[in-house]
Design an enzyme around this catalytic site. Structure first.
Site, mmCIF file in Angstrom:
data_model
loop_
_atom_site.group_PDB
_atom_site.id
_atom_site.type_symbol
_atom_site.label_atom_id
_atom_site.label_comp_id
_atom_site.label_asym_id
_atom_site.label_seq_id
_atom_site.Cartn_x
_atom_site.Cartn_y
_atom_site.Cartn_z
ATOM 1 N N ARG A 80 0.853 -1.201 0.000
ATOM 2 C CA ARG A 80 0.000 0.000 0.000
ATOM 3 C C ARG A 80 0.881 1.241 0.000
ATOM 4 O O ARG A 80 1.702 1.423 0.900
ATOM 5 C CB ARG A 80 -0.921 0.004 1.226
ATOM 6 C CG ARG A 80 -1.752 1.271 1.335
ATOM 7 C CD ARG A 80 -2.783 1.207 2.481
ATOM 8 N NE ARG A 80 -3.469 2.476 2.600
ATOM 9 C CZ ARG A 80 -3.500 3.240 3.692
ATOM 10 N NH1 ARG A 80 -2.911 2.838 4.808
ATOM 11 N NH2 ARG A 80 -4.136 4.392 3.689
ATOM 12 N N HIS A 125 -3.096 10.917 1.327
ATOM 13 C CA HIS A 125 -2.677 10.514 2.670
ATOM 14 C C HIS A 125 -2.123 11.773 3.349
ATOM 15 O O HIS A 125 -0.913 11.970 3.453
ATOM 16 C CB HIS A 125 -1.625 9.408 2.578
ATOM 17 C CG HIS A 125 -1.397 8.664 3.864
ATOM 18 N ND1 HIS A 125 -1.534 7.301 3.986
ATOM 19 C CD2 HIS A 125 -1.016 9.091 5.089
ATOM 20 C CE1 HIS A 125 -1.242 6.934 5.234
ATOM 21 N NE2 HIS A 125 -0.922 8.000 5.925
ATOM 22 N N GLU A 170 -7.672 8.203 6.614
ATOM 23 C CA GLU A 170 -7.988 8.706 7.959
ATOM 24 C C GLU A 170 -8.537 10.130 7.967
ATOM 25 O O GLU A 170 -7.889 11.052 8.493
ATOM 26 C CB GLU A 170 -6.745 8.628 8.857
ATOM 27 C CG GLU A 170 -6.232 7.212 9.035
ATOM 28 C CD GLU A 170 -5.137 7.103 10.087
ATOM 29 O OE1 GLU A 170 -4.626 8.132 10.551
ATOM 30 O OE2 GLU A 170 -4.793 5.962 10.453
ATOM 31 N N ASN A 312 -7.698 1.148 9.795
ATOM 32 C CA ASN A 312 -6.390 1.376 10.428
ATOM 33 C C ASN A 312 -6.598 1.267 11.936
ATOM 34 O O ASN A 312 -7.346 2.070 12.522
ATOM 35 C CB ASN A 312 -5.853 2.779 10.108
ATOM 36 C CG ASN A 312 -5.528 2.963 8.633
ATOM 37 O OD1 ASN A 312 -5.639 2.037 7.846
ATOM 38 N ND2 ASN A 312 -5.132 4.172 8.267
ATOM 39 N N TYR A 314 -4.661 0.957 15.704
ATOM 40 C CA TYR A 314 -3.407 1.038 16.466
ATOM 41 C C TYR A 314 -3.552 0.704 17.948
ATOM 42 O O TYR A 314 -2.661 0.125 18.546
ATOM 43 C CB TYR A 314 -2.781 2.433 16.315
ATOM 44 C CG TYR A 314 -2.104 2.596 14.969
ATOM 45 C CD1 TYR A 314 -0.799 2.162 14.771
ATOM 46 C CD2 TYR A 314 -2.787 3.120 13.885
ATOM 47 C CE1 TYR A 314 -0.181 2.263 13.538
ATOM 48 C CE2 TYR A 314 -2.180 3.226 12.633
ATOM 49 C CZ TYR A 314 -0.865 2.792 12.472
ATOM 50 O OH TYR A 314 -0.269 2.886 11.244
ATOM 51 N N GLU A 379 -3.676 -0.584 8.070
ATOM 52 C CA GLU A 379 -2.520 -0.150 8.881
ATOM 53 C C GLU A 379 -2.623 -0.748 10.271
ATOM 54 O O GLU A 379 -3.714 -0.797 10.854
ATOM 55 C CB GLU A 379 -2.492 1.379 9.061
ATOM 56 C CG GLU A 379 -1.947 2.149 7.894
ATOM 57 C CD GLU A 379 -1.924 3.654 8.159
ATOM 58 O OE1 GLU A 379 -1.664 4.068 9.312
ATOM 59 O OE2 GLU A 379 -2.185 4.397 7.206
#
Ligand code: GAL
Length: 478
Positions: A80, A125, A170, A312, A314, A379
């Site tokens: 990606r 991005h 995002e 994504n 985290y 991600e």
């Protein structure tokens, strides 16, 4: 990661890694590239750790072949990357195309395909062309059509080979950190107002682009388009406290729901978001129109504008109720505060608590709440700060535990997870934190101009996982 059971992963599972243009490319003003909001932000002093910039970063613009070697050493099936909008359209519009920029991405895409690696390409991005920011950026209504033109240009130019597209990365982060908190480009601090407008225009831009692809490109190119949404997993700090329970629902509504509800849910913002923002405007005497914009019936609806879910993930939070903010702000509207559990290890930076099972829970929540479409984890990663540890055992444990949870989401919760992209292929420019946070599967030596890439142990182990899965799949076929 040798203990990882890979049998839960389907044979066509996408094993990937992610990067983004500004974080790796460098070449910020080379060969006709226009400046982006991140160029401007970093060049203004005092915004980024030690005033570092992405001017050179990993110099992937000139060292792409080195990145390709890393991708091949990992044995990735997918990679990606993002296109730097200002590299191919220096003022953001199709009035002027920078052919050198187009050539660069053609080379990257062609090399990937020749190496049997499927590209997933993000159109924006975080790095908006500065020329567009100068005309209001994501706060301007016109940006949605301008973005759609850019997206159409990319579909036309690269879509014969690129079959997996992400429009915007995002939107939450760029809207909130860039326009509420002012700690990301473009550095605007207009609490309680601009982030909602920016998020809205990002959704409009995304929806228009998806509809364009759907009507004009899909039948020719057969690809898929989505938007990458970030979200923490969240649970009430005190599960016995109804206020914490309600705050947790708001926490998820104001992060994931803000974008997922329009695209995968009702076609509109979550009810709790709409009612809270309206009530607080009244309470605080704000009377300059609705702060959370409304979707117009005259434009294509955001509902259904994704062919897969791009997540994504985290970290996770325990959430408590937050009352009584007297000023306009996103957090005041949200009325919730997320804290970390003391038992969670912290990776590199205060916000990154390591909570692998939060990913499994979030995947299940997405399936139960929003969609049964395939999910790509676009991600997920673990950062290092301080002295470099090439033998990064903590990161190895992190990947092993996380992938185990992804496997469980597939086999035990029945979630259709199609792929996993580690953040990141390389150590790179970590936004306002500069180079002091290292997320790579490959270490980059930023102290020499060669910017040499070398395997971290986690990179070698990730490669071993991919190869183990590959052999298992092959032996099942025989
Ligand atoms: C995400 C972002 C990435 C990367 C990562 C690690 O929010 O999309 O570009 O920086 O965080 O913090």
């Amino acid at each position: 990661m040798s203990a990882l059971d890979v049998s839960a992963f389907p044979s066509d599972f996408a094993w990937g890694a992610s990067t983004s243009a500004y974080q790796i490319e460098g070449g910020w003003n080379m060969d006709g590239k226009g400046p982006s909001t991140w160029d401007t932000f970093c060049h203004a002093k005092g915004k980024v750790f030690e005033d570092q910039t992405g001017d050179v970063a990993c110099n992937s613009y000139q060292l792409w072949e080195e990145d390709l070697k890393c991708i091949l050493q990992l044995g990735l099936t997918h990679y990606r990357l993002s296109i730097s909008w200002a590299r191919i359209l220096p003022d953001g519009t199709t009035n002027h195309v920078n052919l050198k920029g187009v050539e660069y991405y053609n080379k990257v895409i062609d090399n990937l395909i020749a190496s049997d690696v499927t590209p997933m390409v993000t159109l924006c991005h975080f790095d908006l062309p500065q020329a567009l920011e100068d005309c209001g950026g994501w706060q301007s209504t016109d940006i949605a059509d301008i973005f759609e033109n850019y997206a159409r240009f990319c579909f036309k130019t690269f879509g014969d080979r690129v079959k997996l597209w992400i429009t915007v990365n995002e939107p939450y982060v760029y809207a909130k950190l860039g326009h509420e908190d002012g700690i990301f480009a473009p550095g605007i601090k207009e609490p309680g107002i601009s982030a909602y407008l920016v998020g809205h225009n990002m959704l409009r831009a995304h929806a228009k682009s998806w509809h364009s692809y759907n009507s004009d490109f899909r039948h020719l190119q057969g690809g898929q388009v989505s938007i990458a949404l970030n979200s923490d997993w969240a649970e009430p700090l005190d599960p016995g406290c109804p206020k914490d329970v309600a705050a947790t629902e708001r926490y998820l509504a104001f992060s994931l729901g803000w974008f997922a509800c329009p695209v995968f849910g009702t076609g509109d913002y979550p009810e709790s978001m709409k009612s809270r923002i309206e009530a607080r405007s009244l309470e605080l005497g704000y009377n300059q129109g609705p702060r959370l914009p409304r979707f117009s019936k005259d434009e294509p609806s955001p509902l259904g504008t994704a062919d897969f879910f791009a997540l994504n993930y985290y970290t996770s939070r325990k959430v408590k109720n937050l009352n009584g903010a007297r000023e306009l702000s996103f957090t005041g509207d949200e009325g919730a505060e997320g804290v970390t559990d003391p038992s969670w290890p912290i990776s590199g930076i205060y916000w990154l608590a390591v909570v692998p099972d939060g990913l499994r829970k979030l995947l299940k929540y997405i399936k139960d709440t929003y969609t049964s479409l395939p999910i790509y984890i676009t991600e997920n990663g673990f950062s290092q700060s301080g002295p470099v540890q090439k033998e990064d055992d903590d990161r190895c444990t992190f990947y092993q535990d996380t992938l185990q949870e992804v496997g469980k989401a597939i086999s035990q919760e029945g979630v259709n997870v199609k792929g996993y992209f580690a953040w990141s292929l390389l150590d790179n420019f970590e936004w306002a934190e500069g180079f002091r946070l290292r997320f790579g599967l490959f270490h980059v030596d930023f102290s020499t101009p060669e910017l040499k890439r070398t395997f971290y142990r986690s990179g070698r182990e990730y490669a071993a996982v991919i190869s183990k899965h590959h052999s298992q799949t092959k032996s099942k076929l025989v």
